[in-house]
Each structure stands twice: as structure tokens, then as C-alpha cells.
Write a protein that holds these residues in place. Sequence first.
Motif, PDB file in Angstrom:
ATOM      1  N   THR A  91      17.687 140.895  58.939  1.00  0.00           N
ATOM      2  CA  THR A  91      17.170 139.596  58.488  1.00  0.00           C
ATOM      3  C   THR A  91      18.135 138.473  58.849  1.00  0.00           C
ATOM      4  O   THR A  91      17.714 137.395  59.292  1.00  0.00           O
ATOM      5  CB  THR A  91      16.927 139.615  56.969  1.00  0.00           C
ATOM      6  OG1 THR A  91      15.969 140.632  56.650  1.00  0.00           O
ATOM      7  CG2 THR A  91      16.400 138.271  56.478  1.00  0.00           C
ATOM      8  N   LYS A 146       6.713 138.370  62.118  1.00  0.00           N
ATOM      9  CA  LYS A 146       6.016 139.649  62.301  1.00  0.00           C
ATOM     10  C   LYS A 146       6.945 140.688  62.914  1.00  0.00           C
ATOM     11  O   LYS A 146       6.950 141.865  62.512  1.00  0.00           O
ATOM     12  CB  LYS A 146       4.795 139.433  63.206  1.00  0.00           C
ATOM     13  CG  LYS A 146       3.956 140.682  63.460  1.00  0.00           C
ATOM     14  CD  LYS A 146       3.255 141.157  62.199  1.00  0.00           C
ATOM     15  CE  LYS A 146       2.068 142.062  62.509  1.00  0.00           C
ATOM     16  NZ  LYS A 146       2.342 143.184  63.387  1.00  0.00           N
ATOM     17  N   THR A 184       9.217 141.841  59.986  1.00  0.00           N
ATOM     18  CA  THR A 184       8.572 142.670  58.956  1.00  0.00           C
ATOM     19  C   THR A 184       8.095 144.006  59.505  1.00  0.00           C
ATOM     20  O   THR A 184       7.953 144.970  58.750  1.00  0.00           O
ATOM     21  CB  THR A 184       7.392 141.919  58.301  1.00  0.00           C
ATOM     22  OG1 THR A 184       6.469 141.495  59.315  1.00  0.00           O
ATOM     23  CG2 THR A 184       7.896 140.711  57.526  1.00  0.00           C
ATOM     24  N   GLN A 188      10.560 143.239  52.163  1.00  0.00           N
ATOM     25  CA  GLN A 188       9.880 142.179  52.907  1.00  0.00           C
ATOM     26  C   GLN A 188       9.795 140.852  52.167  1.00  0.00           C
ATOM     27  O   GLN A 188       9.916 139.789  52.780  1.00  0.00           O
ATOM     28  CB  GLN A 188       8.484 142.644  53.322  1.00  0.00           C
ATOM     29  CG  GLN A 188       8.508 143.676  54.433  1.00  0.00           C
ATOM     30  CD  GLN A 188       7.127 144.072  54.898  1.00  0.00           C
ATOM     31  OE1 GLN A 188       6.126 143.476  54.507  1.00  0.00           O
ATOM     32  NE2 GLN A 188       7.056 145.116  55.723  1.00  0.00           N
ATOM     33  N   ILE A 240      11.117 137.574  53.952  1.00  0.00           N
ATOM     34  CA  ILE A 240      10.199 136.484  54.270  1.00  0.00           C
ATOM     35  C   ILE A 240      10.719 135.177  53.685  1.00  0.00           C
ATOM     36  O   ILE A 240      10.677 134.120  54.324  1.00  0.00           O
ATOM     37  CB  ILE A 240       8.787 136.791  53.742  1.00  0.00           C
ATOM     38  CG1 ILE A 240       8.161 137.937  54.541  1.00  0.00           C
ATOM     39  CG2 ILE A 240       7.889 135.549  53.819  1.00  0.00           C
ATOM     40  CD1 ILE A 240       6.876 138.482  53.925  1.00  0.00           C
ATOM     41  N   SER A 242       4.637 133.925  51.337  1.00  0.00           N
ATOM     42  CA  SER A 242       4.699 135.276  50.789  1.00  0.00           C
ATOM     43  C   SER A 242       3.374 135.669  50.141  1.00  0.00           C
ATOM     44  O   SER A 242       2.904 136.797  50.278  1.00  0.00           O
ATOM     45  CB  SER A 242       5.829 135.381  49.755  1.00  0.00           C
ATOM     46  OG  SER A 242       7.080 135.198  50.359  1.00  0.00           O
ATOM     47  N   LYS A 245      -2.383 141.645  59.031  1.00  0.00           N
ATOM     48  CA  LYS A 245      -1.270 140.735  58.743  1.00  0.00           C
ATOM     49  C   LYS A 245      -1.015 139.760  59.886  1.00  0.00           C
ATOM     50  O   LYS A 245      -0.723 138.577  59.664  1.00  0.00           O
ATOM     51  CB  LYS A 245      -0.008 141.530  58.409  1.00  0.00           C
ATOM     52  CG  LYS A 245      -0.064 142.190  57.038  1.00  0.00           C
ATOM     53  CD  LYS A 245       1.266 142.731  56.600  1.00  0.00           C
ATOM     54  CE  LYS A 245       1.169 143.432  55.242  1.00  0.00           C
ATOM     55  NZ  LYS A 245       0.819 142.522  54.151  1.00  0.00           N
TER      56      LYS A 245
END
Length: 396
Positions: free
Chosen positions: A7, A117, A120, A128, A132, A323, A334
Motif C-alpha cells: 500500500t 484495482k 486490491t 482492503q 483504500i 469504500s 468491482k
Amino acid sequence: MTPARLTLYFCIAEVLAMTPFASFPALTPYFFDHWGLSGTEAGWVNGVFFLGFTIFGLISSTLTDRVDARRVVLFGNLLAIVGAYGFAFHAIDFWSALPWRFLSGAALACAYMPGLKLLTDRIPVSAQSRAIAFYTACFSTGSAVSFLLIGQVNTWIGAEAALASAAIGPPLALLLILTVTRAKSHHAPRSWRQLLNFKPVLTNRVTMGYVAAYFCHSWELMAMRSFVVAFLTFAQSQSEAPAWMDISVIAAVVIFMGLPSSVLGNEISLRIGRQRAIGLIMLLAFITSGLLGFSAELPFILVAFIAILYGVFVTADSSSITSGAIASAPLELKGSTMAVHSFIGFSGAMAGPVVAGIVLDAAGGHENMIAWGVTYLSMGAIAIFGPFALRLTRTI
């Protein structure tokens, strides 16, 4: 690689990819003077960036339901290099600026939501929500870094060098993504026939409630960011501002506050509920927009404080809304959900600066205090509709 470390790398790549973001808004006073732009024309140059983002966001995010998002993100960073170079060296007036800013917006669309994307797809579901939150919050960090970079280079070297400096980040972002990720086969690719079928997303009542709220959020946020330097420049001219108060630094702080406020807003929503938290934040943003717009004749240090406060409230709902939209979508949809979320949301981002520019001209122009007050009030007024949109997210 741990989810936290991945991340972090993605957030750094996002910030680097966004250095061209403020090429126009950070230098709006310069373009007012040297290109003789009106508020409406400035609004269109800002808005066309988000037009590119909106159109390409729909296409690029949807493609991630079929192909590895890594390929889309890499293409986006290549496109960003072209857009930044073109605007720096080939834009000489209103009309020539439009295609290059459109291209820069398209590039960001291919890097931003597909980047989320890509992230995740490579971390567990349990990690997640916070990933996010940090990733979406770093949109504000990337914006702030762009404003600071371009503003400081303009101060010390000049506008031409400032525009050229915007091309620094995307090549570095491209190299980072190539280094920390590997190609990955898609878990369950949707057929080409179904790829542009958005009906399952559009008929998802909960998802569309968050998407409508995101439209309101993006309208206000991008209108504010598009004109923040121009407004602060005007406010500084109305009072004897301390010499140490650099407008590019203040603008960067205003925008950077989106990172902690967005993350904190997400944490608050986890405790008191997304709908309640988002509604409260939008109300506070509306109130603060009016205070800021009519503050130009106050001591500049107070204007800067209110601007920073507005920067907090206008972004605090961002990660909570995104989110909520993503969490409401089934796994196989998604990518399409992100596409619809981005397309409709950034349609608001496109309209916001244009409408703000029209209001600014209609109310008296960029050298009129009342005009700025009405303009900022018009930015915040759209937030009133957000809580009504969120009613769709309530279960029946």
C-alpha cells in the motif's frame, strides 16, 4: 510483500503520477495575466482535465474486469509524460491548452482507479478498507505535492520551468510499478460482451447512493482546488500579508489536509456509520465554503486558516464514500463499479470548475470580493444534495 508495504509503494506511485495535476490551477494568476483568460475560460481549462479523466476513467476501470490492471496503470503513466510535455511546451493560449489538459486528465484516469484495482487485487480482503482509505487519501497528497512543486519552481525559476517540472513524476511512478508488481492472470475475466454492461451496477441501489454522493463531493472538491491559488492571490492583495506566507505553500497545505482528514473520516465512519459521518462532514463543508468565500478582506493569516479548515472538511468524506461504493459491489463487478463511480463522480469534477468560473464572471470577475464569496458558496452548495443521495444506501 505485506499489504502495508505494498500500500505504501502504491501511494508513492500515485503521488509521483500526479505531478502534472496542478500545471494549470497552480499558475492560474499567471494565465489570467499572460493569456488574458476570463474566469469562465479558466474554469473550462480546469474542467477539460476532468473531462479527460471522466471519459477514460470509464474505459480504463472497466477494462480491469477483463485484463490485469497493471497494464492499464503503466499505459496511464506513459500518457502522463506526453500530456505534461505537451502542455509545458505547446500550450500558448486557451484553445491550445485544452487538448493537452484533456490528455493529462485521461492519463490520470488510467493510473488512479486502475491503480486502486491493481492494489486490491494483490492484498487480502481484510486489509482492503484501510488500504483504500490511504490510497484515496493520497490523491490529496499527490495534488498538494503538485501544487507545491509547480508553485515553488515558479517562484524561484519561473513559469516555464514550473510547467516543465510537472513531467518529473510519471516516469518515476512507472518505474516503481514495474519494480513492485508482477503481471497476474485475471481471477474471473468478464466476457467482452458483458464488459460494458453497466446495468448490474446502475441497478444496485446501495452502490448508486454512494456514487451520487461522490458526484457532489467531486464537484465541490475540484472546484475548490481549481481556484484556490487564484483566490488566495486575490485575498493576499487585499491585506498586508506577512512576507513568510507563501501562497503555493498555503495551497499545498490546504490540499494536503485531505490525507489525514480522509483517513480520519473513514475511521469515524467505521464507528458511527458511513451515512451519518458523510452527511455531517458535507454540512460542515458547506458552512465553511461560505465563510472562506467572503473572508478575502480579513487578515490574510485568518483567510489561510479558514482555507485550511475548508481543505479538511471538503475531503473528509472521500474515502468513506469510495469504500462504501466498493464494499457494496460483488467481486466480479468491482472494476465496473469503480468505472461507474469514477465516471459519474468525476463528471461532477468536470462541471464544478466550469460552473465556478461562470459564477465568478457573472458575479463580477476575479478581482471582486463579492464575486469570490458567491463563487465559493456555489461550490459548497452542491454538498447539500449529498445527504439526500445517501438515503439510497439505506436498506429497506
